[in-house]
Design an enzyme around this catalytic site. Structure first.
Site, short mmCIF file in Angstrom:
data_model
loop_
_atom_site.label_atom_id
_atom_site.label_comp_id
_atom_site.label_asym_id
_atom_site.label_seq_id
_atom_site.Cartn_x
_atom_site.Cartn_y
_atom_site.Cartn_z
CE1 TYR A 158 50.01 -14.59 23.44
CE2 TYR A 158 51.68 -14.79 21.74
CZ TYR A 158 50.73 -14.04 22.41
OH TYR A 158 50.50 -12.74 22.02
CD GLU A 165 43.12 -14.13 23.77
OE1 GLU A 165 43.15 -13.06 23.12
OE2 GLU A 165 44.05 -14.48 24.53
#
Length: 238
Positions: A158, A165
């Site tokens: 994560y 991103e």
């Protein structure tokens, strides 16, 4: 005796229509397959001496397809098919759609970035595990190793996904700013201005409260799941 299978009822309604179960099984099975093909394409690409610059064309369409299908997960939460919170589900899906359809689809600078590889690795491994878990959980057939992976791999994947991103979006900012897509300049009759690059820049700040909140939620889920495993193990040994 060790517990070999463990249901995660906290993610599912207490009772559900068999037709809904069949639909969710088909959806989760399709997503497991789709993300597995993306992971395979990336691994095969690099095993055959591919480069980061030539990876995106191989994964662009499946990435857009399977990530766009995740919109259905917001619908599932809204309809009560699953117990996932609508708000957090929508937030996660929206951020990924922006990366898939804006950052990557529009900008060559992002497509050729090394962070594309780390993004695909984090996303695809996470989703193969997650959707396989959901699929088997419908029928109470989750093996312990898969349950452990579901509630443990996010500790690394994560943060890696979020970092990727952000890095890709930062790389794409000049491109997004110059794209002119949906751009509105003042003055106009709505007294409203919009620039895609500016929107992306502001959106990145949403990660500041969003990441700790979602990561904390996942840590709570992990704690509950691991505690339930320990509880079942104690019962089995009595």
């Amino acid at each position: 005796r060790r517990v070999l299978f463990r249901s995660a009822r906290t993610t599912m309604p207490a009772a559900r229509n068999p037709i809904v179960n069949l639909y969710l099984a088909a959806y989760n099975g399709a997503q497991t397959y789709g993300w597995a093909t993306i992971l395979y394409a990336m691994v095969n690409h690099y095993m055959n001496e591919g480069s980061p610059e030539t990876l995106y064309p191989l994964v662009a369409k499946p990435l857009q397809l399977w990530q766009t299908m995740a919109i259905l997960e917001v619908v599932h939460a809204m309809l009560g098919f699953v117990r996932s919170p609508v708000g957090t589900t929508a937030m996660q899906v929206a951020s990924r759609l922006f990366v898939a359809w804006m950052t990557l689809h529009l900008c060559q600078s992002a497509q050729s970035s090394i962070f594309l590889s780390s993004l695909l690795f984090a996303w695809s491994v996470t989703e193969v595990i997650r959707y396989a878990f959901y699929l088997l959980n419908i029928y109470d057939l989750v093996p312990m190793p898969l349950g452990w992976l579901r509630y443990s791999t996010f500790l690394i994947l994560y943060p890696l996904g979020v970092m990727s991103e952000l890095a890709l979006t930062i790389t794409a900012l000049p491109c997004l700013t110059a794209s002119g897509i949906m751009e509105m300049s003042l003055p106009n009759e709505w007294n409203y201005a919009f620039n895609l690059g500016g929107f992306a820049f502001v959106m990145m700040f949403a990660y500041i409260p969003g990441f700790p909140m979602l990561f904390g939620l996942m840590l709570t889920q992990r704690k509950k799941y691991m505690a339930s495993l320990r509880g079942d193990s104690k019962k089995k040994t009595k």
